[in-house]
Design an enzyme around this catalytic site. Structure first.
Site, mmCIF file in Angstrom:
data_model
loop_
_atom_site.group_PDB
_atom_site.id
_atom_site.type_symbol
_atom_site.label_atom_id
_atom_site.label_comp_id
_atom_site.label_asym_id
_atom_site.label_seq_id
_atom_site.Cartn_x
_atom_site.Cartn_y
_atom_site.Cartn_z
ATOM 1 N N ASP A 173 11.643 -3.323 -4.663
ATOM 2 C CA ASP A 173 11.322 -3.470 -3.230
ATOM 3 C C ASP A 173 12.125 -4.613 -2.623
ATOM 4 O O ASP A 173 12.727 -4.475 -1.544
ATOM 5 C CB ASP A 173 9.830 -3.782 -3.047
ATOM 6 C CG ASP A 173 8.936 -2.555 -3.161
ATOM 7 O OD1 ASP A 173 9.461 -1.432 -3.165
ATOM 8 O OD2 ASP A 173 7.709 -2.737 -3.244
ATOM 9 N N HIS A 209 8.003 1.913 3.435
ATOM 10 C CA HIS A 209 7.129 2.882 2.772
ATOM 11 C C HIS A 209 5.874 3.127 3.620
ATOM 12 O O HIS A 209 4.753 2.929 3.158
ATOM 13 C CB HIS A 209 6.719 2.385 1.380
ATOM 14 C CG HIS A 209 7.809 2.476 0.370
ATOM 15 N ND1 HIS A 209 7.676 1.988 -0.917
ATOM 16 C CD2 HIS A 209 9.055 3.008 0.429
ATOM 17 C CE1 HIS A 209 8.790 2.205 -1.599
ATOM 18 N NE2 HIS A 209 9.641 2.821 -0.794
ATOM 19 N N ILE A 239 -1.900 2.177 -6.020
ATOM 20 C CA ILE A 239 -3.139 2.193 -5.246
ATOM 21 C C ILE A 239 -4.145 3.195 -5.811
ATOM 22 O O ILE A 239 -5.347 2.926 -5.861
ATOM 23 C CB ILE A 239 -2.833 2.475 -3.763
ATOM 24 C CG1 ILE A 239 -2.136 1.246 -3.140
ATOM 25 C CG2 ILE A 239 -4.105 2.787 -2.979
ATOM 26 C CD1 ILE A 239 -1.705 1.422 -1.712
ATOM 27 N N THR A 240 -3.667 4.351 -6.278
ATOM 28 C CA THR A 240 -4.600 5.335 -6.832
ATOM 29 C C THR A 240 -5.243 4.827 -8.130
ATOM 30 O O THR A 240 -6.392 5.164 -8.419
ATOM 31 C CB THR A 240 -3.901 6.675 -7.093
ATOM 32 O OG1 THR A 240 -2.718 6.448 -7.862
ATOM 33 C CG2 THR A 240 -3.532 7.363 -5.795
#
Length: 492
Positions: A191, A87, A408-409
């Protein structure tokens, strides 16, 4: 000293000093721009929460200097050590963080363990405000028999291993088994499943470590089960990660249509993101694939599957009692509906053979210093809008503030809010007045204790070395894993 246990919080220290009445002070911009002294602020942790907090402070207060302390030699936290190697687009945020670190009003100090090399009260003496943004560096234990057996790992440690986290570099999981089980159904679980099953020619072009590639080349894992206590409507992964799994080359999905009975009617009222995700699960489980997809699946040598309504009870040992050979699962049913539904055992059990068990049931934060209140049950620092309860001048942002949730945002928004709170308190004169020495005082303390911090320019030398090593192998970088080698490269 044992962490204090907090249950109900009083926001007692802050209201004792009230801000001036509305209209009695200049605007935030006017007041900040006319202050002559530099406001010294310290941020602990250089992951997304730390950098976003620093970025917002520097942007909105022109006379602020921010020092970022990090226990690792290198910056960027989970962006470097948590985001999956395949990613790379998610890691682009490092470019923004680098610009922040290069500001002449910001400094990075790696290889400094706050709580050991320097205490939080010592930081508070040196700075006008301290922000704790050190994330969630521990994992939730399963708390079941057999968890200590060889072949059982936390997903956090496994992710750290393939992403080059120095403390996990010697993990070396045994992948000689046919079947792996991942406990938990969030994005981290997907993941890990994806890394175990992705064809090597795809991984070889990423920044995954060469050491983990060597182990994956020998892998015999053909099937990965991703197990959850609840049902399809409660999975925590997102549609992007699910779509990647469904389309993963060389693999086929295994979903039991019985798990989806009656779901079509129940998803009509759920929020749109959940509805789209569940519809994709439904189609994958119940619809016959097209000719092209059916041909692809027929050639697949590996498989992954979602097992719902299963709760881990025990890791089953091999005959010699040393290794994991399977996992015992309690079959569950749901009480309640939607996100609030609870899994309760039916009394039935199921044994699932496997040689590798990866626990992905959540990250959690650790207490950093005896002086800082900590809620061990929730794994967070008790706070009100980022203000640490009962400790004026101390703030927190990110996962240590809210818990390990979101992307993350989400952390960016949360960190901006903490920064905003701090700046409001600064404007209201709730923070210490007068000059503070900042890093000059801490540098002297660290030097007297034999600690040699790593600067951002030091990191850029290591960064250049990593990219140079990766170039020869056709990778974006080859991560340095050994702190001693990093020191040698820096001439220490």
């Amino acid at each position: 000293m044992a962490p204090r246990c907090w249950r109900w919080w009083r926001w007692s220290a802050w209201p004792r000093i009230r801000p001036p009445p509305a209209g009695s002070t200049q605007s935030s911009h006017q007041q900040f721009s006319t202050q002559e002294q530099t406001t010294q602020i310290c941020v602990v942790g250089s992951g997304p929460a730390g950098f976003y907090t620093a970025q917002h402070l520097l942007k909105h207060h022109s006379r602020t200097h921010v020092d970022i302390y990090e226990k690792q030699f290198v910056p960027f936290g989970l962006v470097r050590f948590g985001v999956a190697p395949d990613h790379p687009e998610v890691k682009n945020v490092i470019n923004t963080f680098t610009q922040t670190a290069r500001s002449d009003r910001c400094a990075f100090h790696g290889n400094v363990v706050v709580g050991r090399d320097v205490t939080v009260p010592e930081l508070q003496e040196a700075y006008h405000a301290v922000v704790l943004s050190y994330g969630a560096e521990d994992h939730q234990a399963l708390g079941i028999p057999g968890e200590e057996l060889s072949g059982v790992f936390s997903a956090r440690a496994f992710v750290g291993w393939y992403n080059g986290l120095p403390e996990n570099r010697e993990l070396v999981p045994d992948l000689s088994c046919d079947t792996a089980v991942i406990l938990g159904q969030g994005n981290v679980a997907l993941d890990v499943a994806r890394i175990l099953l992705t064809p090597l020619e795809h991984l070889e072009k990423t920044d995954i470590t060469e050491a983990s590639l060597g182990v994956l080349r020998q892998s015999q894992v053909k099937t990965v089960w991703i197990v959850g206590r609840r049902g399809p409507l409660q999975v925590a992964f997102t549609i992007k990660e699910l779509r990647e799994m469904i389309q993963l080359p060389g693999t086929r999905p295994i979903l039991d249509p019985a798990d989806f009975l009656g779901l079509q009617d129940r998803i009509k009222e759920v929020p749109r993101p959940r509805k789209r995700l569940t519809e994709l699960l439904l189609r994958t489980a119940t619809e016959k694939p097209g000719v092209e997809e059916a041909a692809r699946q027929a050639l697949a040598s590996r498989a992954w599957g979602l097992r719902f309504f299963r709760s881990p009870q025990q890791v089953l040992p091999s005959p010699d009692g040393r290794r994991a050979a399977g996992i015992r699962l309690a079959i569950t049913r749901l009480e309640g509906v939607g996100e609030a539904a609870r899994a309760v055992p039916t009394g039935d059990m199921e044994d699932l053979p496997c040689g590798l068990v990866l626990s992905s049931v959540g990250y959690k934060s650790r207490p950093i210093d005896p002086s800082v209140p900590f809620d061990p049950k929730r794994g967070v620092i008790p706070n009100m809008e980022g203000r640490v309860v009962d400790v004026p001048g101390l703030y927190c942002s990110g996962w240590v503030k809210q818990g390990p949730t979101g992307v993350i945002t989400t952390t960016m928004t949360d960190s901006f809010l903490t920064s905003q709170t701090l700046l409001q308190d600064l404007e209201a004169r709730l923070l210490p007045s007068g000059p503070r020495p900042g890093y000059s005082a801490i540098k002297a303390l660290l030097s007297s204790r034999g600690v040699r911090p790593i600067s951002f320019s030091d990191w850029e030398k290591l960064d250049a070395e990593e990219m140079s090593r990766g170039q020869g192998a056709g990778k974006p970088r080859e991560k340095l894993l050994d702190p001693q080698e990093m020191l040698r490269l820096l001439g220490r």
